[in-house]
Structures are given as structure tokens and as C-alpha cells.
Design a protein around this motif. Sequence first.
Motif, PDB file in Angstrom:
ATOM      1  N   ALA A 144       0.808  -1.220   0.000  1.00  0.00           N
ATOM      2  CA  ALA A 144       0.000   0.000   0.000  1.00  0.00           C
ATOM      3  C   ALA A 144       0.841   1.269   0.000  1.00  0.00           C
ATOM      4  CB  ALA A 144      -0.928   0.001   1.222  1.00  0.00           C
ATOM      5  N   GLN A 145       2.159   1.151   0.223  1.00  0.00           N
ATOM      6  CA  GLN A 145       2.989   2.343   0.293  1.00  0.00           C
ATOM      7  C   GLN A 145       3.349   2.895  -1.090  1.00  0.00           C
ATOM      8  OE1 GLN A 145       6.925   1.567   1.863  1.00  0.00           O
ATOM      9  NE2 GLN A 145       6.920  -0.496   0.990  1.00  0.00           N
ATOM     10  N   ILE A 146       3.096   2.131  -2.156  1.00  0.00           N
ATOM     11  CA  ILE A 146       3.422   2.596  -3.507  1.00  0.00           C
ATOM     12  C   ILE A 146       2.510   3.765  -3.872  1.00  0.00           C
ATOM     13  CG2 ILE A 146       3.567   1.904  -5.921  1.00  0.00           C
ATOM     14  CD1 ILE A 146       4.027  -0.963  -4.944  1.00  0.00           C
ATOM     15  N   LYS A 147       3.085   4.836  -4.379  1.00  0.00           N
ATOM     16  CA  LYS A 147       2.315   6.049  -4.645  1.00  0.00           C
ATOM     17  C   LYS A 147       1.476   5.931  -5.902  1.00  0.00           C
ATOM     18  CE  LYS A 147       5.552   9.115  -2.251  1.00  0.00           C
ATOM     19  NZ  LYS A 147       6.433  10.313  -2.362  1.00  0.00           N
ATOM     20  N   ASP A 148       2.030   5.355  -6.955  1.00  0.00           N
ATOM     21  CA  ASP A 148       1.282   5.249  -8.208  1.00  0.00           C
ATOM     22  C   ASP A 148       0.122   4.262  -8.027  1.00  0.00           C
ATOM     23  OD1 ASP A 148       1.254   5.758 -11.263  1.00  0.00           O
ATOM     24  OD2 ASP A 148       1.125   3.562 -11.060  1.00  0.00           O
ATOM     25  N   GLU A 149      -1.099   4.716  -8.292  1.00  0.00           N
ATOM     26  CA  GLU A 149      -2.273   3.905  -8.019  1.00  0.00           C
ATOM     27  C   GLU A 149      -2.309   2.642  -8.868  1.00  0.00           C
ATOM     28  OE1 GLU A 149      -7.168   4.247  -8.009  1.00  0.00           O
ATOM     29  OE2 GLU A 149      -5.924   6.042  -8.312  1.00  0.00           O
ATOM     30  N   ALA A 150      -1.987   2.769 -10.179  1.00  0.00           N
ATOM     31  CA  ALA A 150      -2.006   1.600 -11.051  1.00  0.00           C
ATOM     32  C   ALA A 150      -0.983   0.563 -10.606  1.00  0.00           C
ATOM     33  CB  ALA A 150      -1.741   2.023 -12.491  1.00  0.00           C
ATOM     34  N   GLN A 151       0.198   1.048 -10.256  1.00  0.00           N
ATOM     35  CA  GLN A 151       1.231   0.121  -9.808  1.00  0.00           C
ATOM     36  C   GLN A 151       0.853  -0.506  -8.469  1.00  0.00           C
ATOM     37  OE1 GLN A 151       5.108   1.876  -9.406  1.00  0.00           O
ATOM     38  NE2 GLN A 151       6.114  -0.068  -8.913  1.00  0.00           N
ATOM     39  N   ARG A 152       0.222   0.290  -7.600  1.00  0.00           N
ATOM     40  CA  ARG A 152      -0.191  -0.221  -6.297  1.00  0.00           C
ATOM     41  C   ARG A 152      -1.220  -1.352  -6.462  1.00  0.00           C
ATOM     42  NH1 ARG A 152      -1.326   4.248  -4.194  1.00  0.00           N
ATOM     43  NH2 ARG A 152      -3.607   4.302  -4.194  1.00  0.00           N
ATOM     44  N   LYS A 153      -2.192  -1.167  -7.373  1.00  0.00           N
ATOM     45  CA  LYS A 153      -3.190  -2.207  -7.616  1.00  0.00           C
ATOM     46  C   LYS A 153      -2.546  -3.449  -8.228  1.00  0.00           C
ATOM     47  CE  LYS A 153      -7.157   0.889  -8.226  1.00  0.00           C
ATOM     48  NZ  LYS A 153      -8.203   1.347  -9.177  1.00  0.00           N
ATOM     49  N   HIS A 154      -1.611  -3.204  -9.152  1.00  0.00           N
ATOM     50  CA  HIS A 154      -0.920  -4.331  -9.769  1.00  0.00           C
ATOM     51  C   HIS A 154      -0.160  -5.141  -8.721  1.00  0.00           C
ATOM     52  CE1 HIS A 154       1.524  -6.654 -12.568  1.00  0.00           C
ATOM     53  NE2 HIS A 154       2.591  -6.267 -11.889  1.00  0.00           N
ATOM     54  N   MET A 155       0.546  -4.441  -7.826  1.00  0.00           N
ATOM     55  CA  MET A 155       1.307  -5.126  -6.785  1.00  0.00           C
ATOM     56  C   MET A 155       0.377  -5.872  -5.831  1.00  0.00           C
ATOM     57  SD  MET A 155       4.390  -5.733  -5.826  1.00  0.00           S
ATOM     58  CE  MET A 155       5.264  -4.433  -6.702  1.00  0.00           C
ATOM     59  N   PHE A 156      -0.775  -5.263  -5.505  1.00  0.00           N
ATOM     60  CA  PHE A 156      -1.736  -5.875  -4.598  1.00  0.00           C
ATOM     61  C   PHE A 156      -2.293  -7.162  -5.207  1.00  0.00           C
ATOM     62  CE2 PHE A 156      -6.047  -6.277  -2.823  1.00  0.00           C
ATOM     63  CZ  PHE A 156      -5.787  -6.196  -1.470  1.00  0.00           C
ATOM     64  N   ARG A 157      -2.680  -7.093  -6.487  1.00  0.00           N
ATOM     65  CA  ARG A 157      -3.216  -8.274  -7.170  1.00  0.00           C
ATOM     66  C   ARG A 157      -2.146  -9.374  -7.256  1.00  0.00           C
ATOM     67  NH1 ARG A 157      -4.290  -6.187 -11.816  1.00  0.00           N
ATOM     68  NH2 ARG A 157      -6.533  -5.850 -11.539  1.00  0.00           N
TER      69      ARG A 157
END
Length: 654
Positions: free
Chosen positions: A296-309
Motif C-alpha cells: 500500500a505504500q506505492i504512490k502510483d495507483e495503477a502500480q499499487r493495484k498491480h502489486m496488490f493483485r
Amino acid sequence: MKQTKILFISAITLICLMASLTLNAAATTPVTFSVEPFIAASQNDATIIKLRITPNSEYHFYSREKGETGKPTSISVSPSITGTTISYPAGIERPDPILVDKTTYLYEGAEDIFITIPDASVTTADLIISVLLCSEVRCTPVNKTIPVSWKAATLAKAESQKWWNKYSTITPIAPDATTHLKYSSKDDNKKLAQKLGVQLPTNSGLTTAGLTPVFSSKIASSGLTSTESAVSFVPKDNVSKTHEYDFTPRYFLQALEVSTLSKAILFGLLAGFILNFMPCVLPVISLKLSSLVAAAQIKDEAQRKHMFREHNLFFALGIITWFSLLTIVLTSFELAWGQLFQNQWLLIGLALIIFVLALSIFEIFPLPMFNLTGRGTENGHDKWSAFSTGLLATVLATPCSGPFLGGVLGWAFLQPVGVLIFIFLSIGIGMALPYLAMAVVPELVTRFPRPGAWTGALSQIVGFFLMGTVVYLLYVLPESILPSMLVVLWITALAAWVWGRFSGLRFTKRRNIFVRVACALVVAFTIFTVFKATPQAKEWQEFTPESFFSELQQKRMVLDFTADWCPNCKVLERTVLTPENRARWEKEFNVVFIKVDLTSEDEEKQKFLESLGSSSIPVVAIFPRGDAAHSPVILRDIFTTGQMEDALKKAFKE
């Protein structure tokens, strides 16, 4: 999203494959017999009957040569024919699949046994077969009589068969005597009374024309078949009262028993989902939470969702991978769910591993292993971190037994391999469902708070959860070894501190090796020292009908139906019915432990077993006091110490 589709397609493919295996798997009896007679011109037209014994894949049986465990295969011929011989192939010498410290001689898979009848005028015979079938959870003695008839003119030549060379190398022996017991009320009463060691009454209303059948075996409810009547037991002192084996068994967790594949799959999914909330899994779920917070610490929203998935997918993949590996191990080695975790040494080792993991999280010492603290995103190993954490979560889930799981597995282990694999995958998918759902909806990452100073505290909280798991494992271990286990944990903590304090990057490689090897040796020496003493076993009471019926309703009794040839029974004696456990239960429940020994064929004991709805062993029957004594609680096959304790509480809730 592409990775999500790939994972779901893979899961569906596995399900379809397992369904195909299920439809093609055999689901019949544990063993099949086939006979085929041949004529041997080189032996003066003797008849050679090839008997093929084919057990189901999960079973093995024992050769003629007697080893340290098991019951040798025995063949008799009726009527007795002069000169008849039996050719038993040599078994494979190897450790017993269940009691690995014992050597035995096995037939693995189908095996041919040859019966040679030299009298060419004989055209019919009965083969009486006695074979012991054992799987990882039960042993079933099978006595089978097969009538064989033939016409010599129509028989194929034995010398032209592929098995002839093998047959020619076997040293034949004489058939065994036809001594198998016949369980029927039509037997001669005097012979039966002599066998049972009793006297027939003269004024009780029973005549010598026949004994009254008073057994009330629940054979139909257990899937067994029998066409033979049971018989009564008459005391020696000519008392008119007969002992009636008339019980209504209450099977442990009967409400959750499974009888259909669809119900097994549904319960498997539910059981897998519930495993996420079992005490032994919660600490690793906390590690999972730390990893999600790190994503959740990643600032870029798209990258954050990608990392979460991605993180959830690989965590779920770790779960499903372990269940797949576990399925392969269980089916290959014929093990039962959680059976390995009945081993006290394995529990001790698992407690030590979790303990050192917690010490590593508290930064007592650095543990050179994969990242488990949610920092994988920082060093580019997020996928491996998520996958390994999923593996660890499932390893810890293996000894757990939540709702639905017992009934599902109890039914599954009686099914063909294809069904078993299918059900295990459903349990794994059920456990992975929450993480697959989060992968499908990656927007949930926005619900997680931003990391900050509190994340360090969260990591330490996870460490305390791991310590809680150690406490849970200590609770599972026998109370008698807890003081020794505390000594081991204290020494382990001291060794971990020395490891972290006196080795590391600032020291030479040689020094690091010396310090770390010394720490490991100190822990190993401590374990050897504190656990080397072995307790002495308390004597079991031997079963006799007179003492049993005199104490029925008066005392709490636990009857263990066992035999020297039953390796599964020996496993229970080593893991559950240990001297320590029996001593603890005797004190807690004021119960008497009685051994019903079926090593030798005994009509009275066999009928007692059948009256409890079983023909295979191990079986443990728990008899409470009072009127409830006629409804004993039954534990069949392999079970755990925890299940035994729950069954005792259920039976003695008077």
C-alpha cells in the motif's frame, strides 16, 4: 487481470482433470481375486491353479514369509488332496510402510500364487484364502473361499504361459490346514461351547438344538455384508442369563460425515476457507497483512493495484501448491491428513522453527531465509515473499482440524485416488478463496492505511502471534514433556542471541561458521539430553467376556481392538494410546483401558467387533457408566490425540 485469468483457467483445468480421474477410478472392494486353472504335461497332467490377488492401490498385503509385522498370506485347499502344494512368490523385504522401524515382506500390487494339484482325476476344489490388507488408516483381514472347477481337456498348457519360469523357481510348500472359524449359529453347539470355553445350560430354556442369536451387529449401517447369524455367549457357571452384545454405536462427528462427492467438495471448500481462521494459521495471516501494508505504500495507483493483485495471486498460488504437493505425498505414501503431526518429534521441531522465526522478527538474530516480514517490495522479491508465505501458512494449517474437515477427510480417504486428489484440491482452493477474491478486486488496496511508524510495531505484533503459535504447539504436546521443552526453548533463545551477537558481516567467514555451527550443536545436544528418557508403559487389562460384562455399566472402560499383525494399531499405540496419555486419561476420567487382542482368530471377540459395526481394525470403543453403556462412542481407523480426548469427553458426559 491477465494473471488472474490464467490462475482461474489453471484451477478449472485441474478440476476437470481430477473429475476425469474420478469417473475412471475404481471404487469397489479393497481386493479382488481371480483364479485360472492350467494343465502341466511335464508334471503328469497335474492341474496348476493360478490365483491372482489384486488389492486396491492404497492397500498392500504380506507375503508368506513372516516378518516383524503383518500377517502372512495363507492358502488352504478343501477337500484335502494328497500331494497338493502351494507356490508363494518371495515378498519384497523392506521396512513396513506404517511401522518403518520394522522389517517385513510385502507384495506390492497384484501378485500370483500357484496351487498345484497332482491328481489328474480331481476336477473341483475350494481355495480358502486368508490375507491381511493394510492401508495407512486401517487393516482388514479377508477370509475368502473360492470354488474352482475345470475340465482337463479344455485347459491351456501351463508350460506355454509367461509365468512358467517364475513358477518353476519357487519352492512349493504344503497347504495350510483348514482352520478358519465359521461364524454361524448352525455350528455344532458342543464344539462352539468348547471353543468359547463355556458350558451349555440345562435349564435355561435353551436347548441343544441351537443357540439364540442375540448379537445386534450394525453391519448394514457400516457398509459391510454378512449372511451369517451371530451367537450368544453363555457363562461357565450354568447361569441362565446370556450376555447380549447389543449396542448402538455413536460415531464420532457423525453429523459431519460425508457420503457423496458433491457434499465432499462443498464441505472441502468450506473447510479450506475456515482454515484461515484456525489458531495455527492466524500468525502467518498476520505476516500476510504486513505484506499487504507494504504494497500500500506505492504512490502510483495503477502500480499499487498491480502489486496488490500480484501479491494475493502468489500467496494463493503458494497455498494451492502446498496442497498439491501434500496430495502427492499422501497418495504416494498412503498417509492420512495430519498423521505426521501426531509424531511428538515433528511437533517439537515445528515449535522450534516457529520460535526461531519469531526471534528473527524481533531482530534477536538474522535468519538467512526468504523474507516473511512484508519487505519484499523493497528488495524486488515480492513474488517470492508472497509465495513462500502462502506455503508457510498451509504448512501450519496441515495439523489443524476445523469444522467440516474431519468428515470430509474421513470419507475421502476411503475413496479412489482420483476422488482423494479432487477433494484435496477443493480444500486448497477454499483456503485460497479470500486472496483470489482480493486479486479480482484490487481496489481493496485503497482500504489499507498508509505505512508509517506503526508498521514497525505491527511487525513485532506478528512476532507475538508467532510466539502464540509456539504456545499452541506446546499445549498440543503431552504435559509430561513440557518442562523439558521449556529448557530447549530457553537454550534455543540463548543460542540465537549468541548467533546474532557474535557473528555477522563484520566478522570473518571462518568465525561465522564456527559460531553458528556451535550454536546449532548446543541446541541439538540439549534436545538429545532432555528427551532421552523414555517412560515405562502401564499394563493393559486383557479382555475376557466375564470381566467385561461384570464391569459393564459399573465402570468407565476403553476397549482397544488390536492385533500383532495390525501395523496401524501399533501406530496408534505409539502416537495416541501412549503410556503418558493413558496415565493422564486414567487420572482425569477414572477409566479402565482394556485390550481386545485379535491376533489369533477368536469367534467371541470377532462377533464383539461386528456388534460395534466394524470388521476392520483399529477400533476403539468407549463405554460410559449406567444405561449409556449400551451406546458406546466408537473411534475407527487412525485418529489423533485431540480426537481421542474429545471422544472421551463426549462419552463420559454423564
